[in-house]
Design a protein around this motif. Sequence first.
Motif, mmCIF file in Angstrom:
data_model
loop_
_atom_site.group_PDB
_atom_site.id
_atom_site.type_symbol
_atom_site.label_atom_id
_atom_site.label_comp_id
_atom_site.label_asym_id
_atom_site.label_seq_id
_atom_site.Cartn_x
_atom_site.Cartn_y
_atom_site.Cartn_z
ATOM 1 N N ASP A 17 0.723 -1.216 -0.251
ATOM 2 C CA ASP A 17 0.149 0.106 -0.508
ATOM 3 C C ASP A 17 0.927 1.210 0.139
ATOM 4 O O ASP A 17 1.036 1.958 1.134
ATOM 5 C CB ASP A 17 -0.919 0.150 0.975
ATOM 6 N N PRO A 18 1.689 1.942 -1.400
ATOM 7 C CA PRO A 18 2.520 2.323 -1.116
ATOM 8 C C PRO A 18 1.939 4.256 -0.894
ATOM 9 O O PRO A 18 2.254 4.959 0.140
ATOM 10 C CB PRO A 18 2.108 3.022 -3.412
ATOM 11 N N ALA B 131 6.260 10.321 5.291
ATOM 12 C CA ALA B 131 5.947 11.631 5.009
ATOM 13 C C ALA B 131 6.013 11.911 6.408
ATOM 14 O O ALA B 131 6.315 12.819 6.747
ATOM 15 C CB ALA B 131 4.859 11.840 4.155
ATOM 16 N N ARG B 132 4.440 11.313 7.456
ATOM 17 C CA ARG B 132 5.001 12.288 8.557
ATOM 18 C C ARG B 132 6.230 11.864 9.743
ATOM 19 O O ARG B 132 6.403 12.279 10.196
ATOM 20 C CB ARG B 132 3.634 11.187 8.822
ATOM 21 N N MET B 133 6.742 10.773 9.305
ATOM 22 C CA MET B 133 8.373 10.665 9.749
ATOM 23 C C MET B 133 9.208 11.322 9.799
ATOM 24 O O MET B 133 9.602 11.824 10.445
ATOM 25 C CB MET B 133 9.095 9.266 9.472
ATOM 26 N N LEU B 134 8.890 12.059 8.790
ATOM 27 C CA LEU B 134 10.452 12.946 8.132
ATOM 28 C C LEU B 134 9.857 14.208 7.927
ATOM 29 O O LEU B 134 10.750 14.848 7.095
ATOM 30 C CB LEU B 134 11.291 11.888 6.632
ATOM 31 N N ASP B 135 8.824 14.491 8.434
ATOM 32 C CA ASP B 135 8.422 15.847 7.955
ATOM 33 C C ASP B 135 8.850 15.956 6.560
ATOM 34 O O ASP B 135 9.301 17.113 6.144
ATOM 35 C CB ASP B 135 8.733 16.763 9.006
ATOM 36 N N ALA B 136 7.973 15.071 5.771
ATOM 37 C CA ALA B 136 8.343 15.283 4.786
ATOM 38 C C ALA B 136 6.871 15.536 4.446
ATOM 39 O O ALA B 136 5.559 15.232 4.361
ATOM 40 C CB ALA B 136 8.939 15.161 3.982
ATOM 41 N N ASP B 137 6.677 15.826 2.420
ATOM 42 C CA ASP B 137 5.582 15.781 1.890
ATOM 43 C C ASP B 137 5.632 15.275 0.973
ATOM 44 O O ASP B 137 6.918 14.574 0.594
ATOM 45 C CB ASP B 137 5.577 17.042 0.673
ATOM 46 N N VAL B 138 4.300 14.083 0.759
ATOM 47 C CA VAL B 138 3.941 12.882 -0.137
ATOM 48 C C VAL B 138 2.883 13.291 -1.467
ATOM 49 O O VAL B 138 2.606 13.897 -1.432
ATOM 50 C CB VAL B 138 2.802 11.480 0.473
ATOM 51 N N ALA B 139 3.778 12.752 -2.468
ATOM 52 C CA ALA B 139 3.275 13.551 -3.561
ATOM 53 C C ALA B 139 3.174 11.728 -4.811
ATOM 54 O O ALA B 139 2.775 10.816 -4.035
ATOM 55 C CB ALA B 139 4.385 13.572 -4.837
ATOM 56 N N ASP B 140 1.448 12.074 -5.544
ATOM 57 C CA ASP B 140 1.493 11.154 -6.293
ATOM 58 C C ASP B 140 2.520 10.863 -7.600
ATOM 59 O O ASP B 140 2.132 11.605 -8.234
ATOM 60 C CB ASP B 140 -0.175 11.070 -6.681
ATOM 61 N N ALA B 141 2.560 9.732 -7.224
ATOM 62 C CA ALA B 141 3.710 9.003 -8.536
ATOM 63 C C ALA B 141 3.206 8.559 -9.965
ATOM 64 O O ALA B 141 4.077 8.236 -11.066
ATOM 65 C CB ALA B 141 5.576 8.587 -7.972
ATOM 66 N N SER C 83 14.794 12.141 -2.759
ATOM 67 C CA SER C 83 12.934 11.973 -2.309
ATOM 68 C C SER C 83 13.693 9.977 -2.014
ATOM 69 O O SER C 83 14.673 9.797 -2.336
ATOM 70 C CB SER C 83 12.302 11.610 -3.785
ATOM 71 N N ILE C 84 11.916 9.687 -1.568
ATOM 72 C CA ILE C 84 11.824 8.110 -1.215
ATOM 73 C C ILE C 84 11.403 7.700 -1.841
ATOM 74 O O ILE C 84 10.044 8.363 -2.111
ATOM 75 C CB ILE C 84 11.321 8.159 0.199
ATOM 76 N N TRP C 85 11.116 6.831 -3.515
ATOM 77 C CA TRP C 85 9.913 6.617 -3.711
ATOM 78 C C TRP C 85 9.356 5.441 -3.614
ATOM 79 O O TRP C 85 10.152 4.861 -3.114
ATOM 80 C CB TRP C 85 10.584 5.765 -5.397
ATOM 81 N N VAL C 86 7.784 5.077 -2.976
ATOM 82 C CA VAL C 86 7.222 4.032 -2.561
ATOM 83 C C VAL C 86 6.451 3.570 -3.630
ATOM 84 O O VAL C 86 5.480 4.260 -4.324
ATOM 85 C CB VAL C 86 6.202 4.487 -1.214
ATOM 86 N N ASN C 87 6.662 1.715 -3.966
ATOM 87 C CA ASN C 87 6.227 1.574 -5.242
ATOM 88 C C ASN C 87 5.711 0.602 -5.059
ATOM 89 O O ASN C 87 6.050 -0.105 -4.252
ATOM 90 C CB ASN C 87 7.129 0.894 -6.168
ATOM 91 N N ARG C 88 4.708 0.367 -5.657
ATOM 92 C CA ARG C 88 3.520 -1.222 -5.199
ATOM 93 C C ARG C 88 3.968 -2.802 -6.253
ATOM 94 O O ARG C 88 4.677 -2.429 -7.281
ATOM 95 C CB ARG C 88 2.089 -0.619 -6.449
ATOM 96 N N VAL C 89 4.182 -3.208 -5.179
ATOM 97 C CA VAL C 89 4.676 -4.862 -5.576
ATOM 98 C C VAL C 89 3.706 -5.707 -5.224
ATOM 99 O O VAL C 89 3.313 -5.581 -4.045
ATOM 100 C CB VAL C 89 6.426 -5.434 -5.028
ATOM 101 N N PRO C 90 3.912 -6.515 -5.760
ATOM 102 C CA PRO C 90 2.099 -7.293 -5.892
ATOM 103 C C PRO C 90 2.323 -8.540 -4.486
ATOM 104 O O PRO C 90 1.700 -8.811 -4.100
ATOM 105 C CB PRO C 90 1.803 -8.263 -6.591
#
Length: 142
Positions: free
Chosen positions: A28-29, A37-47, A65-72
């Motif tokens: 669940d990206p 984003a909450r941990m690092l006081d950052a912004d989350v964007a739709d990639a 940036s940290i990319w969070v990618n969906r994997v099955p």
Amino acid sequence: MEADTHVGTGHAETVTARFKDLCLDAADPLALGGFWARMLDADVADAGEGDTRVDPRSARSDAESIWVNRVPEPRVGKTRVHLDLRLPDAGPAALLAEGARLITEPSGEVTWWVLADPEGNEFCAFAPRRVNDRLPSAGGVD
């Protein structure tokens, strides 16, 4: 390739590659990206395509940036790469309040906490750096 100066030696060296991004696989990206984003006081964007990106707030950081990618497939086994975080306070209470799970507390020579994010990815949290703390030597662990 371009020449780079190694911090410890002052000698010019050939750079093979430079760090670009950290990528996390997730079921669940959106949820995991929001957590980081909450941990690092950052912004989350739709990639796009269900993925998210955690971006540092530009006024405070030049971090990538940290990319969070969906994997099955689900994560199997221990995470071999992890984040190390420096805490602003003496303990991880704020991380736990945001959904992190405590794995181990400091004990003996181990001076940091090991926690897990909502998908079980482990990370370490270190107390604030004291004024007289030295930077780790090359290849050392902080």
